[in-house]
Design a protein around this motif. Structure first.
Motif, PDB file in Angstrom:
ATOM      1  N   VAL A 108       0.883  -1.168   0.000  1.00  0.00           N
ATOM      2  CA  VAL A 108       0.000   0.000   0.000  1.00  0.00           C
ATOM      3  C   VAL A 108       0.918   1.214   0.000  1.00  0.00           C
ATOM      4  CG1 VAL A 108      -1.651   1.332   1.341  1.00  0.00           C
ATOM      5  CG2 VAL A 108      -1.949  -1.133   1.112  1.00  0.00           C
ATOM      6  N   ASN A 109       0.897   1.936  -1.114  1.00  0.00           N
ATOM      7  CA  ASN A 109       1.919   2.955  -1.358  1.00  0.00           C
ATOM      8  C   ASN A 109       3.286   2.278  -1.212  1.00  0.00           C
ATOM      9  OD1 ASN A 109      -0.165   4.708  -1.865  1.00  0.00           O
ATOM     10  ND2 ASN A 109       0.016   5.818   0.058  1.00  0.00           N
ATOM     11  N   LEU A 111       4.332   0.684   1.647  1.00  0.00           N
ATOM     12  CA  LEU A 111       4.311  -0.208   2.808  1.00  0.00           C
ATOM     13  C   LEU A 111       4.155  -1.662   2.355  1.00  0.00           C
ATOM     14  CD1 LEU A 111       1.918   1.773   5.203  1.00  0.00           C
ATOM     15  CD2 LEU A 111       4.421   1.920   5.023  1.00  0.00           C
ATOM     16  N   TYR A 126       0.019  -3.872   6.720  1.00  0.00           N
ATOM     17  CA  TYR A 126       1.102  -3.334   5.900  1.00  0.00           C
ATOM     18  C   TYR A 126       1.995  -2.435   6.739  1.00  0.00           C
ATOM     19  CZ  TYR A 126      -1.823  -4.696   1.889  1.00  0.00           C
ATOM     20  OH  TYR A 126      -2.589  -5.398   0.985  1.00  0.00           O
ATOM     21  N   LEU A 131      -0.409  -0.548   9.180  1.00  0.00           N
ATOM     22  CA  LEU A 131      -1.689  -0.114   8.627  1.00  0.00           C
ATOM     23  C   LEU A 131      -2.487  -1.395   8.401  1.00  0.00           C
ATOM     24  CD1 LEU A 131      -2.328   2.358   5.729  1.00  0.00           C
ATOM     25  CD2 LEU A 131      -3.254   0.054   5.599  1.00  0.00           C
ATOM     26  N   VAL A 180      -5.238   3.636   9.977  1.00  0.00           N
ATOM     27  CA  VAL A 180      -4.010   4.290   9.507  1.00  0.00           C
ATOM     28  C   VAL A 180      -3.308   4.959  10.693  1.00  0.00           C
ATOM     29  CG1 VAL A 180      -3.035   5.981   7.916  1.00  0.00           C
ATOM     30  CG2 VAL A 180      -5.123   4.722   7.276  1.00  0.00           C
ATOM     31  N   TYR A 184       1.657   8.347   9.742  1.00  0.00           N
ATOM     32  CA  TYR A 184       1.654   8.322   8.279  1.00  0.00           C
ATOM     33  C   TYR A 184       1.004   9.568   7.664  1.00  0.00           C
ATOM     34  CZ  TYR A 184       3.057   3.412   8.573  1.00  0.00           C
ATOM     35  OH  TYR A 184       3.741   2.248   8.818  1.00  0.00           O
ATOM     36  N   ALA A 187      -4.714  10.487   6.362  1.00  0.00           N
ATOM     37  CA  ALA A 187      -5.170   9.101   6.269  1.00  0.00           C
ATOM     38  C   ALA A 187      -5.794   8.765   4.914  1.00  0.00           C
ATOM     39  CB  ALA A 187      -6.168   8.809   7.395  1.00  0.00           C
ATOM     40  N   GLN A 189      -5.060   9.494   1.926  1.00  0.00           N
ATOM     41  CA  GLN A 189      -4.153   9.125   0.844  1.00  0.00           C
ATOM     42  C   GLN A 189      -3.787   7.640   0.888  1.00  0.00           C
ATOM     43  OE1 GLN A 189      -0.189  10.824   1.150  1.00  0.00           O
ATOM     44  NE2 GLN A 189      -0.297  10.855   3.387  1.00  0.00           N
ATOM     45  N   TRP A 190      -3.938   7.011   2.047  1.00  0.00           N
ATOM     46  CA  TRP A 190      -3.550   5.616   2.187  1.00  0.00           C
ATOM     47  C   TRP A 190      -4.655   4.646   1.784  1.00  0.00           C
ATOM     48  CZ3 TRP A 190       1.425   4.484   3.012  1.00  0.00           C
ATOM     49  CH2 TRP A 190       2.233   5.501   3.507  1.00  0.00           C
TER      50      TRP A 190
END
Length: 214
Positions: A108-109, A111, A126, A131, A180, A184, A187, A189-190
């Protein structure tokens, strides 16, 4: 008695009238030579120094400094299983969650995915701090005037905890919750990559608030 005769004086016998000027000329010549030597010496030394520098390495040069750690430098990442609950699910939600978990991305991105202690068919984790993605939970009750956010065609509702933001879907047949960590940052964006997988695997449904339909 011998006759005395006057002998003409030749040029060679005449006194050297230029003789008094020679010391001044010599001083001028010596001065010019000295100046030329003083000018030429530094140039010679400079040329010699440059040639030596090109032919031999500079042993006095210090080694390049090691790059310093920055805020974006990744530290040691735990790969241990993340503790998560795995409540029993009815047949339909269990089927939907298996479909979701089978299609979640390996990262995830930036992670990487980690194992979980329970329910790998409905839970995922992740990165470190973790996350987490949990499928099949309870959808929160949300009023018509409360804030909701649509990310990649999935409607999310956020609640804040001391160390994390918890986002839960409001417009899906089976609820999905993403936790999240606050470290980070933003939130929403995740959940973008998770939203893409939800659209592909979890049917829309439920009584979503009007904010999700706008």
């Amino acid at each position: 008695m011998d006759k005395i005769t006057d002998s003409p004086v030749t040029d060679s016998a005449q006194p050297d009238e230029a003789a008094p000027d020679r010391p001044a000329a010599d001083r001028t010549t010596r001065g010019a030579a000295l100046i030329a030597t003083l000018v030429a010496l530094p140039v010679t030394l400079l040329v010699g120094g440059l040639a030596f520098a090109q032919l031999s390495p500079d042993e006095r040069a210090e080694p390049a400094a090691a790059p310093s750690a920055t805020a974006t430098t990744a530290g040691p990442q735990s790969t241990a299983p993340v503790e998560m609950a795995a409540p029993a699910l009815a047949e339909r939600p269990a089927t939907v969650c298996r479909a979701l978990l089978s299609q979640l991305p390996p990262t995830v991105n930036d992670l990487p995915q980690r194992p979980v202690t329970a329910g790998p068919e409905q839970n995922a984790a992740y990165g470190d701090p973790a996350l987490t993605v949990a499928c099949g939970g309870t959808e929160p009750a949300v009023g018509e005037t409360e804030d909701v956010w649509t990310v990649n065609r999935v409607c999310w509702y956020a609640t804040e905890q001391a160390d994390a933001t918890v986002l839960t879907t409001l417009d899906r047949e089976t609820a999905v919750t993403v936790r999240v960590p606050r470290s980070y940052g933003q939130a929403l964006q995740w959940v973008a990559p998770v939203s893409d997988t939800i659209v592909a695997s979890v049917p829309s449904g439920g009584d979503a608030p009007s904010g999700c339909r706008n």
